[in-house]
Design a protein around this motif. Structure first.
Motif, PDB file in Angstrom:
ATOM      1  N   ASP A  71       0.832  -1.205   0.000  1.00  0.00           N
ATOM      2  CA  ASP A  71       0.000   0.000   0.000  1.00  0.00           C
ATOM      3  C   ASP A  71       0.865   1.253   0.000  1.00  0.00           C
ATOM      4  O   ASP A  71       0.570   2.214  -0.718  1.00  0.00           O
ATOM      5  CB  ASP A  71      -0.935   0.030   1.212  1.00  0.00           C
ATOM      6  N   LYS A  75       0.980   4.047  -2.877  1.00  0.00           N
ATOM      7  CA  LYS A  75       0.671   5.431  -2.531  1.00  0.00           C
ATOM      8  C   LYS A  75       1.779   6.365  -3.000  1.00  0.00           C
ATOM      9  O   LYS A  75       1.517   7.429  -3.551  1.00  0.00           O
ATOM     10  CB  LYS A  75       0.532   5.545  -1.023  1.00  0.00           C
ATOM     11  N   ASP A  78       1.718   6.589  -6.768  1.00  0.00           N
ATOM     12  CA  ASP A  78       0.568   7.385  -7.161  1.00  0.00           C
ATOM     13  C   ASP A  78       0.819   8.870  -6.913  1.00  0.00           C
ATOM     14  O   ASP A  78       0.512   9.711  -7.751  1.00  0.00           O
ATOM     15  CB  ASP A  78      -0.665   6.918  -6.386  1.00  0.00           C
ATOM     16  N   LEU A  79       1.400   9.179  -5.771  1.00  0.00           N
ATOM     17  CA  LEU A  79       1.717  10.568  -5.435  1.00  0.00           C
ATOM     18  C   LEU A  79       2.686  11.169  -6.449  1.00  0.00           C
ATOM     19  O   LEU A  79       2.479  12.270  -6.944  1.00  0.00           O
ATOM     20  CB  LEU A  79       2.302  10.652  -4.029  1.00  0.00           C
ATOM     21  N   ASP A 105      -6.930  12.929   0.197  1.00  0.00           N
ATOM     22  CA  ASP A 105      -5.992  11.832   0.474  1.00  0.00           C
ATOM     23  C   ASP A 105      -5.255  12.077   1.786  1.00  0.00           C
ATOM     24  O   ASP A 105      -5.046  11.149   2.575  1.00  0.00           O
ATOM     25  CB  ASP A 105      -4.981  11.674  -0.661  1.00  0.00           C
ATOM     26  N   ALA A 109      -5.301   9.774   5.081  1.00  0.00           N
ATOM     27  CA  ALA A 109      -4.075   9.252   5.690  1.00  0.00           C
ATOM     28  C   ALA A 109      -4.025   9.589   7.180  1.00  0.00           C
ATOM     29  O   ALA A 109      -3.611   8.762   8.003  1.00  0.00           O
ATOM     30  CB  ALA A 109      -2.847   9.822   4.980  1.00  0.00           C
TER      31      ALA A 109
END
Length: 143
Positions: A71, A75, A78-79, A105, A109
């Protein structure tokens, strides 16, 4: 296990994150990109350190850590992809939408971190209780 030390380390990390966010709020896009790269490196190091600790832990935790690592990698990727895409787009409406998604997001988080903290607290209390109970039974058995 010294849970107090672990929680103090976690508090130190949270304090560092708060300070990073304060500093980042005044930075431009390039400075933020550099900060993200540094934090990505730090995250990879933390994941590696966590993996080493996990290797010494019980097998049942391994699948959870693997998922957290996956994950985190997704992440970060993706960022970085979103940051690169934003560099290419100059449309103000699109930038506003992207900013709204990025803020959502970040909120998610923070919610996850809050849940993880509460979950850690309960797990620690359960571990302490289980150890105290086991010690009590051991004392009774040796009488």
């Amino acid at each position: 296990m010294n849970y107090t030390e672990q929680l103090e380390e976690l508090q130190h990390r949270v304090d560092g994150a708060v300070e990073d966010v304060r500093q980042a709020a005044a930075e431009d896009h390039e400075q933020l990109a550099a900060r993200v790269d540094k934090n990505q490196h730090d995250l990879k190091s933390a994941v590696q350190n966590g993996q080493q600790r996990l290797d010494r832990a019980e097998d049942q935790l391994e699948s959870k850590w693997t998922q957290v690592k996956a994950d985190a990698s997704v992440k970060v990727a993706d960022l970085k992809a979103k940051m690169e895409q934003r560099r290419k787009e100059h449309d103000a409406d699109r930038a506003t939408t992207d900013a709204n998604w990025a803020e959502a997001d970040a909120d998610a988080a923070i919610d996850l971190a809050s849940w993880a903290t509460d979950n850690a607290r309960l797990a620690i209390l359960d571990a302490l209780d289980a150890r105290a109970y086991a010690d009590e039974l051991t004392k009774l058995a040796t009488r």
